[in-house]
Design an enzyme around this catalytic site. Structure first.
Site, PDB file in Angstrom:
ATOM      1  N   THR A 137       0.817  -1.206   0.000  1.00 36.55           N
ATOM      2  CA  THR A 137       0.000   0.000   0.000  1.00 36.55           C
ATOM      3  C   THR A 137       0.853   1.259   0.000  1.00 36.55           C
ATOM      4  O   THR A 137       2.012   1.244   0.435  1.00 36.55           O
ATOM      5  CB  THR A 137      -0.893  -0.005   1.259  1.00 36.55           C
ATOM      6  OG1 THR A 137      -1.519   1.260   1.404  1.00 36.55           O
ATOM      7  CG2 THR A 137      -0.085  -0.276   2.527  1.00 36.55           C
ATOM      8  N   ASP A 138       0.258   2.372  -0.428  1.00 35.84           N
ATOM      9  CA  ASP A 138       0.954   3.663  -0.355  1.00 35.84           C
ATOM     10  C   ASP A 138       1.011   4.201   1.080  1.00 35.84           C
ATOM     11  O   ASP A 138       1.757   5.138   1.363  1.00 35.84           O
ATOM     12  CB  ASP A 138       0.292   4.695  -1.282  1.00 35.84           C
ATOM     13  CG  ASP A 138      -1.165   4.984  -0.951  1.00 35.84           C
ATOM     14  OD1 ASP A 138      -1.707   4.355  -0.019  1.00 35.84           O
ATOM     15  OD2 ASP A 138      -1.767   5.843  -1.627  1.00 35.84           O
ATOM     16  N   GLU A 139       0.219   3.594   1.995  1.00 34.79           N
ATOM     17  CA  GLU A 139       0.174   4.132   3.363  1.00 34.79           C
ATOM     18  C   GLU A 139       1.504   3.982   4.083  1.00 34.79           C
ATOM     19  O   GLU A 139       1.732   4.642   5.099  1.00 34.79           O
ATOM     20  CB  GLU A 139      -0.925   3.448   4.180  1.00 34.79           C
ATOM     21  CG  GLU A 139      -2.288   3.626   3.563  1.00 34.79           C
ATOM     22  CD  GLU A 139      -3.442   3.602   4.556  1.00 34.79           C
ATOM     23  OE1 GLU A 139      -3.204   3.651   5.768  1.00 34.79           O
ATOM     24  OE2 GLU A 139      -4.583   3.561   4.084  1.00 34.79           O
ATOM     25  N   TYR A 163      -1.941  -0.363  11.025  1.00 37.91           N
ATOM     26  CA  TYR A 163      -2.069  -1.055   9.732  1.00 37.91           C
ATOM     27  C   TYR A 163      -0.866  -0.732   8.851  1.00 37.91           C
ATOM     28  O   TYR A 163      -0.197  -1.636   8.325  1.00 37.91           O
ATOM     29  CB  TYR A 163      -3.371  -0.631   9.023  1.00 37.91           C
ATOM     30  CG  TYR A 163      -3.373  -0.967   7.544  1.00 37.91           C
ATOM     31  CD1 TYR A 163      -3.423  -2.288   7.110  1.00 37.91           C
ATOM     32  CD2 TYR A 163      -3.301   0.046   6.566  1.00 37.91           C
ATOM     33  CE1 TYR A 163      -3.406  -2.606   5.751  1.00 37.91           C
ATOM     34  CE2 TYR A 163      -3.288  -0.260   5.211  1.00 37.91           C
ATOM     35  CZ  TYR A 163      -3.336  -1.593   4.808  1.00 37.91           C
ATOM     36  OH  TYR A 163      -3.311  -1.895   3.469  1.00 37.91           O
ATOM     37  N   LYS A 167       2.130  -3.210   7.420  1.00 40.37           N
ATOM     38  CA  LYS A 167       2.416  -3.397   5.986  1.00 40.37           C
ATOM     39  C   LYS A 167       3.877  -3.005   5.703  1.00 40.37           C
ATOM     40  O   LYS A 167       4.559  -3.657   4.907  1.00 40.37           O
ATOM     41  CB  LYS A 167       1.455  -2.574   5.126  1.00 40.37           C
ATOM     42  CG  LYS A 167       0.016  -3.064   5.121  1.00 40.37           C
ATOM     43  CD  LYS A 167      -0.192  -4.456   4.528  1.00 40.37           C
ATOM     44  CE  LYS A 167       0.018  -4.508   3.034  1.00 40.37           C
ATOM     45  NZ  LYS A 167      -0.379  -5.851   2.484  1.00 40.37           N
TER      46      LYS A 167
HETATM   47  P1  NAD Z   1      -9.656  -7.309   2.253  1.00 43.31           P
HETATM   48  O1  NAD Z   1      -9.663  -7.002   3.705  1.00 43.31           O
HETATM   49  O2  NAD Z   1     -10.886  -7.043   1.444  1.00 43.31           O
HETATM   50  O3  NAD Z   1      -9.316  -8.856   2.020  1.00 43.31           O
HETATM   51  C1  NAD Z   1      -8.311  -9.508   2.752  1.00 43.31           C
HETATM   52  C2  NAD Z   1      -8.451 -11.021   2.483  1.00 43.31           C
HETATM   53  O4  NAD Z   1      -7.393 -11.687   3.192  1.00 43.31           O
HETATM   54  C3  NAD Z   1      -9.771 -11.613   2.992  1.00 43.31           C
HETATM   55  O5  NAD Z   1     -10.307 -12.486   2.019  1.00 43.31           O
HETATM   56  C4  NAD Z   1      -9.364 -12.382   4.234  1.00 43.31           C
HETATM   57  O6  NAD Z   1     -10.205 -13.493   4.512  1.00 43.31           O
HETATM   58  C5  NAD Z   1      -7.949 -12.799   3.879  1.00 43.31           C
HETATM   59  N1  NAD Z   1      -7.118 -13.069   5.075  1.00 43.31           N
HETATM   60  C6  NAD Z   1      -6.978 -12.269   6.170  1.00 43.31           C
HETATM   61  N2  NAD Z   1      -6.147 -12.849   7.050  1.00 43.31           N
HETATM   62  C7  NAD Z   1      -5.744 -14.027   6.488  1.00 43.31           C
HETATM   63  C8  NAD Z   1      -4.864 -15.059   6.905  1.00 43.31           C
HETATM   64  N3  NAD Z   1      -4.234 -15.005   8.102  1.00 43.31           N
HETATM   65  N4  NAD Z   1      -4.650 -16.109   6.094  1.00 43.31           N
HETATM   66  C9  NAD Z   1      -5.284 -16.188   4.885  1.00 43.31           C
HETATM   67  N5  NAD Z   1      -6.142 -15.229   4.446  1.00 43.31           N
HETATM   68  C10 NAD Z   1      -6.361 -14.168   5.239  1.00 43.31           C
HETATM   69  O7  NAD Z   1      -8.402  -6.555   1.653  1.00 43.31           O
HETATM   70  P2  NAD Z   1      -8.232  -5.792   0.268  1.00 43.31           P
HETATM   71  O8  NAD Z   1      -8.760  -4.424   0.394  1.00 43.31           O
HETATM   72  O9  NAD Z   1      -8.696  -6.673  -0.805  1.00 43.31           O
HETATM   73  O10 NAD Z   1      -6.644  -5.683   0.213  1.00 43.31           O
HETATM   74  C11 NAD Z   1      -5.858  -6.757  -0.329  1.00 43.31           C
HETATM   75  C12 NAD Z   1      -4.381  -6.396  -0.193  1.00 43.31           C
HETATM   76  O11 NAD Z   1      -4.127  -5.199  -0.929  1.00 43.31           O
HETATM   77  C13 NAD Z   1      -3.927  -6.134   1.230  1.00 43.31           C
HETATM   78  O12 NAD Z   1      -2.634  -6.661   1.380  1.00 43.31           O
HETATM   79  C14 NAD Z   1      -3.905  -4.615   1.339  1.00 43.31           C
HETATM   80  O13 NAD Z   1      -2.944  -4.191   2.272  1.00 43.31           O
HETATM   81  C15 NAD Z   1      -3.523  -4.228  -0.066  1.00 43.31           C
HETATM   82  N6  NAD Z   1      -4.009  -2.918  -0.545  1.00 43.31           N
HETATM   83  C16 NAD Z   1      -5.327  -2.576  -0.424  1.00 43.31           C
HETATM   84  C17 NAD Z   1      -5.777  -1.352  -0.936  1.00 43.31           C
HETATM   85  C18 NAD Z   1      -7.225  -0.932  -0.853  1.00 43.31           C
HETATM   86  O14 NAD Z   1      -7.552   0.200  -1.188  1.00 43.31           O
HETATM   87  N7  NAD Z   1      -8.139  -1.802  -0.442  1.00 43.31           N
HETATM   88  C19 NAD Z   1      -4.869  -0.484  -1.547  1.00 43.31           C
HETATM   89  C20 NAD Z   1      -3.512  -0.854  -1.629  1.00 43.31           C
HETATM   90  C21 NAD Z   1      -3.101  -2.086  -1.142  1.00 43.31           C
HETATM   91  O1  DAU Z   2      -4.150   3.973   0.450  1.00 43.63           O
HETATM   92  C1  DAU Z   2      -4.355   2.598   0.368  1.00 43.63           C
HETATM   93  C2  DAU Z   2      -5.204   2.154   1.547  1.00 43.63           C
HETATM   94  O2  DAU Z   2      -6.515   2.637   1.303  1.00 43.63           O
HETATM   95  C3  DAU Z   2      -5.215   0.630   1.739  1.00 43.63           C
HETATM   96  O3  DAU Z   2      -3.919   0.202   2.063  1.00 43.63           O
HETATM   97  C4  DAU Z   2      -6.186   0.237   2.853  1.00 43.63           C
HETATM   98  O4  DAU Z   2      -6.268  -1.172   2.955  1.00 43.63           O
HETATM   99  C5  DAU Z   2      -7.550   0.794   2.505  1.00 43.63           C
HETATM  100  O5  DAU Z   2      -8.454   0.505   3.558  1.00 43.63           O
HETATM  101  C6  DAU Z   2      -7.475   2.310   2.279  1.00 43.63           C
HETATM  102  O6  DAU Z   2      -7.199   3.013   3.515  1.00 43.63           O
HETATM  103  P1  DAU Z   2      -7.968   4.379   3.895  1.00 43.63           P
HETATM  104  O7  DAU Z   2      -7.898   4.548   5.351  1.00 43.63           O
HETATM  105  O8  DAU Z   2      -7.526   5.502   3.039  1.00 43.63           O
HETATM  106  O9  DAU Z   2      -9.468   3.947   3.401  1.00 43.63           O
HETATM  107  P2  DAU Z   2     -10.906   4.148   4.074  1.00 43.63           P
HETATM  108  O10 DAU Z   2     -11.901   3.743   3.041  1.00 43.63           O
HETATM  109  O11 DAU Z   2     -11.004   3.523   5.423  1.00 43.63           O
HETATM  110  O12 DAU Z   2     -10.993   5.718   4.246  1.00 43.63           O
HETATM  111  C7  DAU Z   2     -10.838   6.592   3.150  1.00 43.63           C
HETATM  112  C8  DAU Z   2     -10.907   8.008   3.674  1.00 43.63           C
HETATM  113  O13 DAU Z   2     -12.247   8.264   4.142  1.00 43.63           O
HETATM  114  C9  DAU Z   2     -10.010   8.274   4.867  1.00 43.63           C
HETATM  115  O14 DAU Z   2      -9.501   9.603   4.780  1.00 43.63           O
HETATM  116  C10 DAU Z   2     -10.934   8.134   6.076  1.00 43.63           C
HETATM  117  C11 DAU Z   2     -12.265   8.617   5.537  1.00 43.63           C
HETATM  118  N1  DAU Z   2     -13.477   8.001   6.139  1.00 43.63           N
HETATM  119  C12 DAU Z   2     -13.538   6.636   6.197  1.00 43.63           C
HETATM  120  C13 DAU Z   2     -14.644   6.011   6.730  1.00 43.63           C
HETATM  121  C14 DAU Z   2     -14.723   4.501   6.833  1.00 43.63           C
HETATM  122  C15 DAU Z   2     -14.524   8.787   6.572  1.00 43.63           C
HETATM  123  O15 DAU Z   2     -14.474  10.033   6.478  1.00 43.63           O
HETATM  124  N2  DAU Z   2     -15.626   8.178   7.092  1.00 43.63           N
HETATM  125  C16 DAU Z   2     -15.726   6.814   7.221  1.00 43.63           C
HETATM  126  O16 DAU Z   2     -16.769   6.327   7.746  1.00 43.63           O
END
Ligand code: NAD
Ligand code: DAU
Length: 368
Positions: A137-139, A163, A167
């Site tokens: 992730t970019d975080e 988180y 990562k």
């Molecule tokens: P998600 O939370 O939707 O899915 C995570 C999956 O991992 C689930 O299916 C869960 O059951 C599985 N899991 C959790 N713990 C496990 C374990 N111990 N063993 C096996 N499986 C397990 O996550 P996502 O949003 O799809 O993100 C996927 C990946 O991409 C993550 O590594 C996250 O850090 C990264 N990522 C997410 C975003 C985003 O915006 N969602 C952006 C950049 C990177």
């Molecule tokens: O940048 C990549 C990341 O983006 C991934 O690594 C994470 O897995 C993914 O969850 C996401 O993180 P964020 O914290 O940016 O996403 P989230 O959807 O939780 O929140 C997006 C923005 O919205 C953040 O600034 C917080 C705000 N927010 C979120 C929720 C859930 C609100 O204002 N209200 C809310 O109820």
């Protein structure tokens, strides 16, 4: 699964993982074994369309289980591991960080170590062609000021939430396995994804569902935090590209070049839901409620994706406005999927996260 050309995907029942598995089977002729623990975030219904597909197999299990991972690698002999499995929600990491350290750090370590043992048993073309792609992730880069340049691959790590720290830890381990053992590891650092199958604890699906149901739309703080949004299918295409053409040991930033303030995203969702499902209660924007901010809330993320564009030729195909429209429509057309993920555990999380956030008065604070 008895297919010679296959990959092992972890976390393939989650949001990005399930989009990736579907895209992989559609765009390649190779097979997938999906290892997923099915935590609250994993949903086999995302992959229901693959029932009976001989190129897809599912194994429920934990990436922290070294014996299981070793057996799967021995039996399946995948040409790559694409590692998505993680705890992924920042707010949950603030309330209960333990699972994040366990899965994201120890789980990634376990996979890397078992992959190393497996890779060392390979020889010739099988060994040369093997790849471990770590999805991050970019975080990990921390937060940006309004005028700062976007994150690039050499931006120093400065994770701010449990988180992001977990990562970052996993990224460092992935890097070390290349530098120490020469294992062909690639890491991708991506910005915020949106699209079908995203669990409705994250901003975009939560706001769509609340707007649809006439519930308050809880915007944290002043709503001016900025995220760089990428349509999930573009992220999946980028991962396929890195797997195919990326140089082992390298990291690639992936982003949508679509920076938006949260309040602008929420306003657009309100307008789209008004248009697609006109409500008796009037404009959805009236449901916006400013609530207590996330502790340590990163102000701005932005990705500089020139390296992957220049070296590997990947660029996002979807514009934010059209992608968001498609996403709102998808949620409106899949009420059974929504019902299925809203278990008692989901309701308990929503209750805990939002009941503890006092409403704040945006007008008095000059936020509106
Ligand atoms: P998600 O939370 O939707 O899915 C995570 C999956 O991992 C689930 O299916 C869960 O059951 C599985 N899991 C959790 N713990 C496990 C374990 N111990 N063993 C096996 N499986 C397990 O996550 P996502 O949003 O799809 O993100 C996927 C990946 O991409 C993550 O590594 C996250 O850090 C990264 N990522 C997410 C975003 C985003 O915006 N969602 C952006 C950049 C990177
Ligand atoms: O940048 C990549 C990341 O983006 C991934 O690594 C994470 O897995 C993914 O969850 C996401 O993180 P964020 O914290 O940016 O996403 P989230 O959807 O939780 O929140 C997006 C923005 O919205 C953040 O600034 C917080 C705000 N927010 C979120 C929720 C859930 C609100 O204002 N209200 C809310 O109820």
């Amino acid at each position: 699964m008895n297919v010679r050309d296959s990959i092992l995907v972890t976390g393939g029942a989650g949001f990005i993982g399930s989009n990736f598995v579907l895209g992989w089977l559609e765009n390649t002729s190779s097979a997938v074994l999906n290892l997923d623990l099915l935590t609250y975030a994993g949903n086999p219904a995302n992959l229901a369309s693959l029932d009976g597909n001989s190129r897809y197999a599912f194994q429920r299990g934990d990436i922290c289980d070294a014996q299981l991972v070793a057996r799967l690698l021995r039996e399946q002999r995948p040409r790559a591991i694409v590692h998505f499995a993680a705890e992924s929600h920042v707010d949950r990491s603030i309330v209960a960080p333990d699972a994040f350290v366990r899965t994201n750090v120890f789980g990634t370590f376990t996979l890397l170590e078992q992959a190393r043992i497996y890779w060392n048993m390979l020889s010739g073309a099988e060994r040369d062609g093997f790849r471990f792609l770590h999805v991050s992730t970019d975080e990990v880069y921390g937060t940006l000021g309004p005028e700062d340049p976007a994150f690039h691959e050499n931006t120093p790590y400065a994770p701010n939430s449990p988180y992001a720290a977990s990562k970052a830890g996993s990224d460092h381990l992935a890097r070390a396995y290349f530098h120490t053992y020469g294992m062909p590891v690639l890491t991708t650092n991506c910005s915020n994804n949106y699209g079908p199958f995203q669990f409705p604890e994250k901003l975009i699906p939560l706001m769509i569902l609340n707007a649809l149901e006439g519930k308050p739309l809880p915007v944290y703080g002043d709503g001016k935090n900025v995220r760089d949004w990428l349509y999930v299918e573009d992220h999946c295409a980028a991962i396929r590209t890195v797997l195919e053409k990326g140089r082992p040991g390298e990291t690639y930033n992936i982003g949508g070049n679509s920076e938006r303030a949260n309040i602008d995203v929420v306003n657009t969702i309100c307008d789209l839901v008004d248009e697609m499902r006109p409500g008796a209660g009037g404009e959805r924007r009236k449901l916006i409620t400013y609530v207590q901010d996330r502790p340590g809330h990163d102000r701005r993320y932005a990705i500089d994706a020139t390296k992957i564009a220049r070296e590997l030729g990947w660029k996002p195909a979807e514009r934010f406005e059209s992608g968001l429209r498609k996403t709102v429509r998808w949620y409106l057309e899949h009420p059974e999927w929504i019902e299925n993920v809203r278990t008692g555990a989901y309701r308990a999380w929503i209750e805990q996260n939002y009941a503890e956030r006092a409403e704040i008065e945006p007008v008095r604070q000059g936020l509106k």
